[in-house]
Design a protein around this motif. Structure first.
Motif, short mmCIF file in Angstrom:
data_model
loop_
_atom_site.label_atom_id
_atom_site.label_comp_id
_atom_site.label_asym_id
_atom_site.label_seq_id
_atom_site.Cartn_x
_atom_site.Cartn_y
_atom_site.Cartn_z
N LEU A 113 53.52 28.93 70.35
CA LEU A 113 54.44 27.88 70.07
C LEU A 113 55.43 27.77 71.26
N ALA A 114 55.96 28.81 71.80
CA ALA A 114 56.99 28.73 72.96
C ALA A 114 56.45 28.09 74.30
N LEU A 115 55.30 28.49 74.40
CA LEU A 115 54.63 28.17 75.70
C LEU A 115 53.68 26.99 75.57
N GLN A 116 53.39 26.56 74.48
CA GLN A 116 52.44 25.43 74.01
C GLN A 116 50.96 25.35 74.63
N ILE A 117 50.19 26.98 74.60
CA ILE A 117 49.17 27.11 75.23
C ILE A 117 48.10 26.20 74.84
N ASP A 132 49.98 27.19 84.99
CA ASP A 132 50.43 26.36 83.85
C ASP A 132 51.43 26.90 83.10
N ARG A 133 51.51 28.32 82.96
CA ARG A 133 52.34 29.02 82.13
C ARG A 133 52.85 30.24 82.53
N ALA A 159 58.85 29.96 90.52
CA ALA A 159 57.99 29.44 91.82
C ALA A 159 56.63 29.56 91.59
N CYS A 160 55.81 30.40 90.77
CA CYS A 160 54.61 30.48 90.56
C CYS A 160 53.95 29.28 89.84
N GLY A 186 56.00 20.67 86.38
CA GLY A 186 55.74 20.51 84.96
C GLY A 186 55.23 21.84 84.04
N GLY A 187 55.02 22.94 84.79
CA GLY A 187 54.79 24.22 84.07
C GLY A 187 55.68 24.54 83.21
#
Length: 111
Positions: free
Chosen positions: A3-7, A78-79, A94-95, A99-100
């Motif tokens: 949920l938090a990272l919308q993976i 992405d995350r 920075a990694c 939009g990540g």
């Protein structure tokens, strides 16, 4: 984490403090969900533990992961799931690609 990272399957996920119990579980869940997992440790002796628990790539944390991540994923990730203190927050962010998403879940250490 979902949920938090919308993976979504096919995404990349950085787990900072990958050898913590939460980091190991996150790597397992992310791997099962179809993500490419980059798990971070400060100990070279623990890299096999990370791969056994779902990490696609393991990196040694020297406090500056941006260059290591950039060598593998020049566009960024992405995350990011951050489980350690705030001293490495900028480096973790920075990694990420533009939009990540990053999630600071806890503070296992603070210096």
């Amino acid at each position: 984490m979902h949920l938090a990272l919308q993976i979504q399957p096919g995404q990349t996920l950085l787990i900072r403090s990958g050898t913590s119990s939460i980091g190991l579980l996150a790597a397992q869940l992310a791997s099962q969900a179809g993500l490419t997992v980059l798990a971070i440790t400060r100990s070279a002796a623990k890299t096999s533990l990370l791969t056994t628990n779902g990490a696609t790539h393991t990196l040694l944390d020297d406090g500056y992961l941006r260059d290591q991540v950039g060598a593998l994923f020049p566009q960024g990730l992405d995350r990011a799931l951050k489980l350690v203190g705030t001293t490495t927050l900028r480096d973790t962010l920075a990694c990420l690609k533009p939009g990540g998403l990053g999630c600071m879940t806890g503070i296992l250490s603070e210096s």
